[in-house]
Design a protein around this motif. Structure first.
Motif, PDB file in Angstrom:
ATOM      1  N   ARG A 179     -18.043 -75.963  19.494  1.00 55.36           N
ATOM      2  CA  ARG A 179     -16.900 -76.282  18.527  1.00 55.36           C
ATOM      3  C   ARG A 179     -17.748 -76.150  17.042  1.00 55.36           C
ATOM      4  N   PRO A 235     -21.129 -77.393  25.590  1.00 60.33           N
ATOM      5  CA  PRO A 235     -21.741 -78.690  25.610  1.00 60.33           C
ATOM      6  C   PRO A 235     -20.511 -79.896  25.529  1.00 60.33           C
ATOM      7  N   LEU A 236     -19.303 -79.702  25.046  1.00 56.36           N
ATOM      8  CA  LEU A 236     -18.459 -80.738  24.753  1.00 56.36           C
ATOM      9  C   LEU A 236     -18.902 -81.722  23.947  1.00 56.36           C
ATOM     10  N   PRO A 237     -18.175 -82.266  22.939  1.00 56.91           N
ATOM     11  CA  PRO A 237     -16.644 -82.010  23.016  1.00 56.91           C
ATOM     12  C   PRO A 237     -16.156 -80.856  22.282  1.00 56.91           C
ATOM     13  N   ARG A 252     -27.182 -77.889  17.014  1.00 61.33           N
ATOM     14  CA  ARG A 252     -28.401 -78.395  17.904  1.00 61.33           C
ATOM     15  C   ARG A 252     -28.488 -77.818  19.296  1.00 61.33           C
ATOM     16  N   THR A 253     -27.278 -77.910  19.978  1.00 54.61           N
ATOM     17  CA  THR A 253     -27.080 -77.477  21.322  1.00 54.61           C
ATOM     18  C   THR A 253     -27.616 -75.912  21.459  1.00 54.61           C
ATOM     19  N   GLN A 291     -29.788 -81.663  26.377  1.00 53.01           N
ATOM     20  CA  GLN A 291     -28.521 -80.806  26.541  1.00 53.01           C
ATOM     21  C   GLN A 291     -28.747 -79.355  27.226  1.00 53.01           C
ATOM     22  N   HIS A 326     -31.410 -80.694  20.503  1.00 53.58           N
ATOM     23  CA  HIS A 326     -30.897 -81.522  21.536  1.00 53.58           C
ATOM     24  C   HIS A 326     -31.626 -80.877  22.786  1.00 53.58           C
ATOM     25  N   ARG A 335     -20.890 -88.673  26.162  1.00 49.60           N
ATOM     26  CA  ARG A 335     -21.646 -88.138  27.367  1.00 49.60           C
ATOM     27  C   ARG A 335     -23.071 -88.208  27.067  1.00 49.60           C
ATOM     28  N   THR A 336     -23.784 -87.863  26.297  1.00 50.22           N
ATOM     29  CA  THR A 336     -25.132 -88.218  26.482  1.00 50.22           C
ATOM     30  C   THR A 336     -25.592 -89.578  26.481  1.00 50.22           C
ATOM     31  N   ARG A 347     -30.620 -91.068  19.023  1.00 49.72           N
ATOM     32  CA  ARG A 347     -29.660 -89.767  18.564  1.00 49.72           C
ATOM     33  C   ARG A 347     -29.591 -90.351  17.315  1.00 49.72           C
ATOM     34  N   GLN A 373     -19.272 -77.084  13.725  1.00 48.02           N
ATOM     35  CA  GLN A 373     -20.191 -78.509  13.726  1.00 48.02           C
ATOM     36  C   GLN A 373     -19.857 -79.151  12.100  1.00 48.02           C
TER      37      GLN A 373
HETATM   38  C1  NCD Z   1     -22.990 -82.048  21.511  1.00 51.12           C
HETATM   39  C2  NCD Z   1     -23.897 -82.922  20.431  1.00 51.12           C
HETATM   40  O1  NCD Z   1     -23.740 -84.008  20.332  1.00 51.12           O
HETATM   41  O2  NCD Z   1     -24.746 -81.940  19.836  1.00 51.12           O
HETATM   42  N1  NCD Z   1     -22.541 -82.876  22.249  1.00 51.12           N
HETATM   43  C3  NCD Z   1     -23.346 -83.274  23.476  1.00 51.12           C
HETATM   44  O3  NCD Z   1     -24.298 -83.895  23.310  1.00 51.12           O
HETATM   45  N2  NCD Z   1     -22.838 -83.022  24.754  1.00 51.12           N
HETATM   46  C4  NCD Z   1     -22.208 -80.939  20.855  1.00 51.12           C
HETATM   47  C5  NCD Z   1     -21.214 -81.122  19.876  1.00 51.12           C
HETATM   48  O4  NCD Z   1     -21.212 -82.217  19.299  1.00 51.12           O
HETATM   49  O5  NCD Z   1     -20.540 -80.269  19.527  1.00 51.12           O
END
Ligand code: NCD
Length: 370
Positions: free
Chosen positions: A281, A319-321, A219-220, A185, A182, A99-100, A149, A283
């Motif tokens: 989710r 934030p997905l996934p 981080r989100t 996000q 992040h 996504r990002t 990232r 981490q």
């Molecule tokens: C998040 C990330 O990478 O921190 N995803 C995202 O950027 N949408 C969340 C995650 O990986 O759980």
């Protein structure tokens, strides 16, 4: 010249040439941010969520809304495509991303930038023993912006410092730095929330938002919490098993800013009072996760039954996934806003890019719309 230079930014801007790395390293993120601003008051490196104030957030959201509407306006769309068409950017993503990465890449192309990508460190000079900072400084010489990232938060900090200290014009954007930050996000979650609740205009009462899951390593969650702290009405409720609870550094920050917050282990107890819930989710890429913790994590699923206990106009974000914590069946619930948030993400990133290059004059863009 940007129209959003806040008084706070003007009075706190500092010259990065005057500070050494050991001195910079000791500063808080908010203090570091004072060195990561250009002469026009716009951000030159977006590393920390604490770099945003309400004025800048409101501005970015307004700009994102305008650009989002350009999907239906050929003329505006064509104009936006010219705004950064002399600029280039490198997407340096050494941690997995769908996504990002795609969102930033499309955002950059929407404003006309040339994009280049580095995703596999095995294929770069890191493999020949080059330090990551040297790889990044190489990119800084070649492109106008580095969007990045990586698993180590310290890498983006050092890079942002080096670029600012050397007076390089390269812009830096954080697309996720280890378990620490992040910011974009968080921007997109906030943009989604604000567009549903018009938070800016609601007065009185409290607005409880729960952040649920692996708060110790997300981080989100951290970046969103810093942004939510710009809205004094929002009470932040951290729901997690004890061993994955939000760190004291963050709750100390909320205390310093007089923001109401609470830690809680029982999800069911809080669900009926929430205006929004942010799921995530586990981490588990950031260290060992015991079987016991995994089992406990399973208790924090937002099932269909549980969602029934939530207010009819609440907002569900993630934030997905996702994994088991958010079953796909919830997608059909009108309160589920995480897919819409993905869509909004591209537009808030466009707004941020325009801001960082001083091309964010809303009136000027509007004038070209019709
Ligand atoms: C998040 C990330 O990478 O921190 N995803 C995202 O950027 N949408 C969340 C995650 O990986 O759980």
């Amino acid at each position: 010249m940007s129209s959003v230079m806040t008084e706070a930014v003007k009075t706190h801007m500092k010259d990065p040439k005057t500070i050494s790395w050991p001195e910079f390293e000791e500063l808080s993120p908010s203090q570091k941010g004072q060195y990561l601003v250009g002469p026009d008051g716009n951000l030159t490196a977006t590393v920390y969520a604490q770099q945003f104030d309400r004025k800048l957030l409101d501005h970015l959201i307004e700009l994102a809304e305008l650009i989002r509407s350009s999907d239906y306006n050929e003329q505006l769309r064509a104009y936006v495509k010219t705004l950064l068409n002399t600029k280039s950017c490198a997407l340096y993503f050494t941690q997995p991303s769908t996504r990002t990465f795609t969102s930033f890449s499309l955002a950059a192309q929407t404003v006309g930038m040339i994009t280049e990508e580095i995703r596999d460190p095995e294929m770069s000079s890191l493999y020949k023993g080059e330090s990551e900072i040297d790889t990044l400084l190489t990119l800084a010489e070649l492109v106008d912006a580095v969007i990045m990232r990586q698993a180590e938060h310290s890498v983006i900090e050092r890079f942002a410092y080096e670029v600012a200290h050397r007076g390089l014009p390269t812009r830096i954007l954080n697309g996720g730095s280890g378990p620490v930050q992040h910011p974009t996000q968080a921007l997109l979650e906030l943009y989604t929330l604000v567009s549903h609740f018009d938070l800016a205009n609601i007065e009185g009462g409290t607005f409880p938002v729960a952040i649920v899951g692996d708060l110790a390593r997300s981080r989100t969650a951290r970046s969103l919490s810093y942004l939510l702290a710009l809205y004094p009405r929002i009470k932040q409720i951290f729901i997690a098993p004890e061993e994955l609870q939000m760190g004291d550094d963050l709750t100390d920050y909320l205390d310093e800013h007089s923001i109401a917050w609470e830690r809680c282990e029982d999800m069911d107890e809080k669900l009926p009072e929430l205006d929004a819930i942010y799921m995530m989710r586990i981490q588990d890429e950031y260290g060992k996760t015991s079987e016991e913790t995994r089992k406990r994590y399973a208790e924090y699923r937002l099932t269909i039954d549980r969602a029934k206990a939530m207010k009819p106009d609440a907002c569900i974000l993630h934030p997905l996934p996702r994994r088991e914590e958010l079953p796909i069946e919830i997608d059909a619930d009108p309160r589920a806003m995480y897919w819409e948030a993905v869509n909004r993400g591209k537009f808030i990133r466009i707004a941020l890019l325009l801001h960082m290059f001083g091309k964010d004059d809303i009136e000027k863009i509007k004038a070209r719309a019709y």
